[in-house]
Design a protein around this motif. Structure first.
Motif, PDB file in Angstrom:
ATOM      1  N   ASP A   1      57.113  29.200  12.790  1.00 13.51           N
ATOM      2  CA  ASP A   1      57.199  30.107  13.971  1.00 13.51           C
ATOM      3  C   ASP A   1      56.485  31.580  13.275  1.00 13.51           C
ATOM      4  N   SER A   2      55.512  31.892  13.931  1.00 15.40           N
ATOM      5  CA  SER A   2      54.797  33.222  13.260  1.00 15.40           C
ATOM      6  C   SER A   2      55.356  34.267  14.075  1.00 15.40           C
ATOM      7  N   TYR A  33      45.398  41.437  18.915  1.00 16.74           N
ATOM      8  CA  TYR A  33      44.061  41.148  18.800  1.00 16.74           C
ATOM      9  C   TYR A  33      43.977  39.877  19.776  1.00 16.74           C
ATOM     10  N   PHE A  90      43.821  32.819  21.737  1.00 15.22           N
ATOM     11  CA  PHE A  90      44.775  33.285  20.638  1.00 15.22           C
ATOM     12  C   PHE A  90      45.030  34.725  20.684  1.00 15.22           C
ATOM     13  N   LEU A 102      47.097  39.126   9.894  1.00 12.48           N
ATOM     14  CA  LEU A 102      47.152  38.672  11.170  1.00 12.48           C
ATOM     15  C   LEU A 102      47.963  37.591  11.251  1.00 12.48           C
ATOM     16  N   PHE A 103      48.969  37.598  12.171  1.00 12.51           N
ATOM     17  CA  PHE A 103      49.839  36.504  12.351  1.00 12.51           C
ATOM     18  C   PHE A 103      49.422  35.887  13.915  1.00 12.51           C
ATOM     19  N   PHE A 104      49.121  34.719  14.095  1.00 16.17           N
ATOM     20  CA  PHE A 104      48.614  34.139  15.222  1.00 16.17           C
ATOM     21  C   PHE A 104      49.703  33.452  16.072  1.00 16.17           C
ATOM     22  N   GLY A 105      49.573  33.504  17.305  1.00 15.99           N
ATOM     23  CA  GLY A 105      50.546  32.957  18.317  1.00 15.99           C
ATOM     24  C   GLY A 105      49.865  31.388  18.395  1.00 15.99           C
ATOM     25  N   GLU A 106      50.561  30.721  19.255  1.00 14.85           N
ATOM     26  CA  GLU A 106      50.228  29.272  19.343  1.00 14.85           C
ATOM     27  C   GLU A 106      49.083  28.997  20.352  1.00 14.85           C
TER      28      GLU A 106
ATOM     29  N   TYR B  36      42.097  31.046   6.581  1.00 11.95           N
ATOM     30  CA  TYR B  36      43.026  30.454   7.402  1.00 11.95           C
ATOM     31  C   TYR B  36      42.811  28.986   7.520  1.00 11.95           C
ATOM     32  N   LYS B  42      46.516  23.298  16.574  1.00 10.21           N
ATOM     33  CA  LYS B  42      47.507  24.407  15.857  1.00 10.21           C
ATOM     34  C   LYS B  42      46.899  25.574  16.066  1.00 10.21           C
ATOM     35  N   ARG B  43      47.885  26.831  15.692  1.00  7.48           N
ATOM     36  CA  ARG B  43      47.182  28.000  15.282  1.00  7.48           C
ATOM     37  C   ARG B  43      46.601  28.155  13.924  1.00  7.48           C
ATOM     38  N   PRO B  44      45.913  29.138  13.835  1.00  8.76           N
ATOM     39  CA  PRO B  44      45.226  29.371  12.266  1.00  8.76           C
ATOM     40  C   PRO B  44      46.481  29.933  11.592  1.00  8.76           C
ATOM     41  N   LEU B 103      38.996  41.929  12.321  1.00  9.22           N
ATOM     42  CA  LEU B 103      38.801  40.690  11.548  1.00  9.22           C
ATOM     43  C   LEU B 103      37.633  39.861  12.136  1.00  9.22           C
TER      44      LEU B 103
END
Lengths: 113, 115
Positions: A1-2, A33, A90, A102-106, B36, B42-44, B103
């Protein structure tokens, strides 16, 4: 989980409609972002906010707009939807300093019929 | 404008072999280069990153090299395993205090590791 939360996870709508995607960043992150990923495509940068202010803009269509609120959550508004807008959207967040990670959501999967 | 090119677009290797993915960037001011991994649907997720003051960084089976003069950087995966199968994205950005960090991602490399 991010720690980045996006809603809704899935959305199906019709052409011409308008939708709003929501993102809550990780606790403490000031930057948000938005990226668009079409089927089997890369991550297209749309827009970035830092502490409520727009910081960078990519190839975001005029039909799309975004904002970041005082509580740091962000919304991406997509209007006059077209079939080609179907994609995975995203949200990502970062602290906003030189670290850059960067931390991405689902993601929110938008289907326009 | 800023641009990141990534090659190859697809890569197929046998389990145990090495895999190399290469990227070039256009903006010489770029100072942060993450990689990444994105599994299907799924998410990166960040797997490794390197900053412009470092030429190489390693984390177990993965390593990244950076050549600032040539403006290219590479991801190396050794002893590949089936679970390494995914799409890998390189990215480049200019990150500094004050919140500016645009980015830009490469187009991605679909890696398939065959048992």
């Amino acid at each position: 989980d991010s720690g980045v939360t996006q809603t809704p996870k899935h959305l199906i709508t019709a052409t011409g409609q308008r939708v709003t995607l929501r993102c809550s960043p990780r606790s403490g992150d000031l930057s948000v972002y938005w990226y668009q990923q079409s089927l089997d495509q890369g991550l297209q940068f749309l827009i970035q906010y830092y502490n409520g202010e727009e910081r960078a803009k990519g190839n975001i269509l005029e039909r799309f707009s975004a904002q970041q609120f005082p509580d740091l959550h962000s919304e991406l508004n997509l209007s006059s939807l077209e079939l080609g807008d179907s994609a995975l959207y995203f949200c990502a967040s970062s602290v906003g300093d030189r670290r850059g990670e960067l931390f991405f959501g689902e993601g929110s999967r938008l289907t326009v019929l | 404008g800023e641009n990141v090119e990534q090659h190859p677009s697809t890569l197929s290797v046998q389990e145990g072999d090495s895999a190399v993915i290469k990227c070039t960037y256009s903006d010489s001011a770029s100072n942060y280069f993450p990689w990444y991994k994105q599994e299907l649907g799924k998410r990166p997720q960040l797997i490794i990153d390197i900053r412009s003051n470092v030429g190489e960084k390693k984390d177990q089976r993965i390593a990244v090299t950076l050549n600032k003069t040539a403006k290219h950087f590479s991801l190396h995966i050794t002893e590949t395993q089936p679970e390494d199968s995914a799409v890998y994205f390189c990215a480049a950005s200019i990150a500094f205090s004050g919140g500016y960090n645009k980015l830009i991602f490469g187009a991605g490399t679909r890696l398939a590791v065959h048992p």
